[in-house]
Design an enzyme around this catalytic site. Structure first.
Site, short mmCIF file in Angstrom:
data_model
loop_
_atom_site.label_atom_id
_atom_site.label_comp_id
_atom_site.label_asym_id
_atom_site.label_seq_id
_atom_site.Cartn_x
_atom_site.Cartn_y
_atom_site.Cartn_z
N HIS A 74 -10.19 -58.41 21.55
CA HIS A 74 -9.76 -58.22 22.93
C HIS A 74 -10.51 -59.20 23.81
O HIS A 74 -11.68 -59.48 23.57
CB HIS A 74 -10.08 -56.79 23.38
N ASP A 100 -3.52 -51.37 20.51
CA ASP A 100 -2.32 -51.51 19.70
C ASP A 100 -2.50 -51.05 18.26
O ASP A 100 -1.51 -50.79 17.57
CB ASP A 100 -1.87 -52.99 19.67
N1 ACO Z 1 -8.38 -61.33 13.77
C1 ACO Z 1 -9.20 -62.26 13.31
N2 ACO Z 1 -10.03 -62.98 14.08
C2 ACO Z 1 -9.99 -62.74 15.39
C3 ACO Z 1 -9.16 -61.76 15.96
C4 ACO Z 1 -8.33 -61.04 15.10
N3 ACO Z 1 -7.52 -60.11 15.56
N4 ACO Z 1 -9.37 -61.72 17.30
C5 ACO Z 1 -10.29 -62.63 17.56
N5 ACO Z 1 -10.67 -63.25 16.41
C6 ACO Z 1 -11.66 -64.32 16.29
C7 ACO Z 1 -11.01 -65.65 16.65
O1 ACO Z 1 -10.45 -66.28 15.52
C8 ACO Z 1 -12.18 -66.39 17.22
O2 ACO Z 1 -12.98 -66.84 16.17
P1 ACO Z 1 -13.67 -68.31 16.23
O3 ACO Z 1 -14.58 -68.24 17.43
O4 ACO Z 1 -14.35 -68.44 14.91
O5 ACO Z 1 -12.54 -69.27 16.44
C9 ACO Z 1 -12.98 -65.32 17.94
O6 ACO Z 1 -12.66 -64.09 17.27
C10 ACO Z 1 -12.62 -65.20 19.40
O7 ACO Z 1 -11.21 -64.94 19.47
P2 ACO Z 1 -10.22 -65.50 20.56
O8 ACO Z 1 -8.83 -65.49 20.01
O9 ACO Z 1 -10.75 -66.79 21.11
O10 ACO Z 1 -10.36 -64.38 21.66
P3 ACO Z 1 -9.43 -64.24 22.89
O11 ACO Z 1 -10.19 -63.44 23.88
O12 ACO Z 1 -8.88 -65.56 23.29
O13 ACO Z 1 -8.18 -63.41 22.29
C11 ACO Z 1 -6.83 -61.68 21.57
C12 ACO Z 1 -8.04 -62.06 22.44
C13 ACO Z 1 -5.64 -62.59 21.90
C14 ACO Z 1 -6.45 -60.25 21.86
C15 ACO Z 1 -7.22 -61.88 20.09
O14 ACO Z 1 -8.31 -61.03 19.77
C16 ACO Z 1 -6.05 -61.64 19.15
O15 ACO Z 1 -5.26 -62.54 18.92
N6 ACO Z 1 -5.95 -60.40 18.59
C17 ACO Z 1 -4.83 -60.07 17.75
C18 ACO Z 1 -3.59 -59.76 18.60
C19 ACO Z 1 -3.71 -58.44 19.31
O16 ACO Z 1 -4.11 -57.44 18.74
N7 ACO Z 1 -3.30 -58.44 20.59
C20 ACO Z 1 -3.28 -57.22 21.40
C21 ACO Z 1 -4.41 -57.24 22.39
S1 ACO Z 1 -4.48 -55.73 23.30
C22 ACO Z 1 -3.15 -55.84 24.33
O17 ACO Z 1 -2.74 -56.87 24.73
C23 ACO Z 1 -2.49 -54.61 24.70
#
Ligand code: ACO
Length: 347
Positions: A233, A284
Site C-alpha cells: 500500500h 483487497d
Molecule cells: N508484491 C510484491 N512486491 C511488492 C508488492 C506486492 N504486492 N507491493 C509492493 N512491492 C514491492 C515493490 O516491488 C517495491 O520493491 P522494490 O523497492 O524492490 O522495487 C516495493 O515493494 C515498493 O513498492 P511500490 O510498488 O513502489 O509501492 P507503491 O506505493 O508505488 O505501490 C501498490 C503501492 C500499487 C498498492 C503496490 O503495493 C501494489 O502494486 N500492490 C499490488 C496491487 C494491489 O493490491 N493494489 C490494491 C491497493 S489497495 C487499493 O487500492 C484499494
C-alpha cells in the site's frame, strides 16, 4: 476514521445507510434522519428504462466495470435533477443518493443478462446491503450474509485521497457534474493496482488451488518480480486495519458455509508474502474470499467495491463543488531544452 469515527466502531455498530449519511453530513444521523435517508435509498432503486435498455445492448460486449462506468455516465441523461453541474447542494445530494441507490441494479442487471437471466427488480424494503445480494442472485440473503455485506460496504466507503477519489475530485474541480466525476472514479478504480486487485487476488487463489502449493507458487512469483495482488500500500506500511476485520469475516463465513479452503489458502499466502517480503495485506486481499463466500461472481468484485466507494466519492465531490478550486498539480519537465524547428524533409 470517517469524520472522526473509528471505522472499526462503525463496522460493529452501524449500518451502511448510517455511514452514507455520516460521509455526506459529517454527523451520524438521528433516528428520523436515518429513516429519511433509508427511505430515499429504497425509493430511488428502480432504473430508468433507458438505462435498462443500454444494459441489454451492451452487457455481453463490455467488462463489468466498463459497463458500470458507461451506465453511470449515461444515467445523467435522465436524472431528474439534470445533467449539468449544479451548485445547488440539495440537488447534488439527491443525485448522489440516487446513484448510490441504483448502483447495485447497474451491477447485477448486466451480470444476470450475461448469464442469460433477466434482471431482478429491486426490493422496496430491504436494506442496501441485503438488496445488493438480492438483485444479484434473485434470492433473499440470510441475515448473517446481509450483515457481512453491510460491514464490507462500510469498510470500503472512503479512504483518504486514494486514486479514484482523487480522480473524482479533479473532475469535479473543473466544475464538471457528479455523473462525470463518478465516471472518472469508476474508470480509475478499475485498474488492478487499485480496486481491480480484488479480482486478481481471487484469480491467484483459484489458480493456486490448495494450501500445499502456496509456498512454491508465491516464491516463484516473487522470484520473477511479479506483484502479489492484495499486498502493499502506498500509505500503510503495517496491516491495513480493515484487512484484519475482513480476515475474521472470511474465517467466519468459511466456517459457516462449511468451506474453509479459500480462507486457508488466503492465510497461507499471507504467511509466505509477509515472511518473504515483509508486506502486509491491503483491503483487497481478504475481501476476495469474503465476496466469494457471499456468492458474488469474481468478475464483479471490483464493481462491488464501487458500490460502496461511491458513497465516499460523492461526499468528496459534494464537498469539492461546495467550495471549489481547480486542482492542477505541477509537473517538472525533464526533456530536451529549447531547440530549432527541423523541417520534415530534414528529419
Ligand atoms: N508484491 C510484491 N512486491 C511488492 C508488492 C506486492 N504486492 N507491493 C509492493 N512491492 C514491492 C515493490 O516491488 C517495491 O520493491 P522494490 O523497492 O524492490 O522495487 C516495493 O515493494 C515498493 O513498492 P511500490 O510498488 O513502489 O509501492 P507503491 O506505493 O508505488 O505501490 C501498490 C503501492 C500499487 C498498492 C503496490 O503495493 C501494489 O502494486 N500492490 C499490488 C496491487 C494491489 O493490491 N493494489 C490494491 C491497493 S489497495 C487499493 O487500492 C484499494
Amino acid at each position: 476514521m470517517y469524520a472522526g469515527y473509528n471505522v472499526t466502531d462503525l463496522v460493529y455498530n452501524s449500518t451502511f445507510e448510517e455511514v452514507i449519511y455520516l460521509l455526506h453530513h459529517r454527523e451520524l444521523p438521528n433516528a428520523s434522519q436515518l429513516e429519511q435517508v433509508t427511505a430515499q435509498l429504497c425509493g430511488e432503486r428502480v432504473l430508468h428504462d433507458f438505462t435498462k435498455q443500454l444494459m441489454v445492448t451492451l452487457s455481453s460486449t463490455t467488462s463489468p466495470m466498463s459497463m458500470l462506468r458507461t451506465l453511470v455516465s449515461a444515467a445523467s441523461a435522465y436524472d431528474p435533477d439534470g445533467w449539468v453541474v449544479s451548485t445547488d447542494h440539495a440537488a447534488n445530494q439527491r443525485k448522489a443518493i440516487r446513484l448510490i441507490s441504483r448502483l447495485p441494479q447497474m451491477i447485477s442487471g448486466p451480470e444476470r443478462l450475461r448469464g442469460g437471466k433477466w434482471p431482478v427488480e429491486p426490493s422496496t424494503d430491504l436494506g442496501h446491503a441485503a438488496n445488493l445480494l438480492y438483485v444479484l442472485s434473485g434470492e433473499y440473503p440470510s441475515d448473517e450474509d446481509a450483515k457481512i455485506m453491510d460491514q464490507c460496504l462500510i469498510m470500503h466507503a472512503d479512504h483518504t485521497m486514494n486514486a479514484s477519489t482523487f480522480a473524482a475530485r479533479v473532475t469535479a474541480g473543473t466544475l464538471s457534474d457528479i455523473h462525470s466525476a463518478m465516471t472518472s472514479a469508476i474508470a480509475t478504480l478499475k485498474g488492478p493496482l487499485h480496486g481491480g486487485a480484488n479480482e486478481q487476488v481471487f484469480e491467484m487463489i483459484l489458480k493456486i488451488g490448495s494450501v500445499d502449493r502456496v509456498a512454491e507458487e508465491i516464491k516463484g512469483r516473487l522470484a520473477r518480480k511479479e506483484k502479489i495482488m492484495g499486498f502493499g500500500h502506498r500509505v500503510y506500511k503495517a496491516e491495513d486495519p480493515r484487512a484484519t476485520i475482513l480476515r475474521e469475516l472470511a474465517r467466519e463465513l468459511g466456517e459457516r458455509k462449511g468451506d474453509t479452503k479459500w480462507f486457508e489458502i488466503s492465510e497461507a499466502i499471507y504467511e509466505v508474502v509477509n515472511s518473504e517480503k515483509g508486506l502486509f495485506p491491503n483491503v483487497d486481499f481478504y475481501a476476495a474470499a469474503v465476496y466469494h463466500y457471499l456468492g458474488i461472481p469474481r468478475r464483479l468484485f471490483t464493481s462491488i467495491f464501487a458500490a460502496s466507494r461511491i458513497s465516499g466519492w460523492t461526499a468528496h465531490v459534494i464537498e469539492q463543488l461546495h467550495n471549489n478550486r481547480l486542482i492542477r498539480p505541477d509537473s517538472e519537465y525533464i526533456g530536451p531544452g529549447p531547440r530549432d524547428y527541423i523541417q520534415l524533409g530534414d528529419r
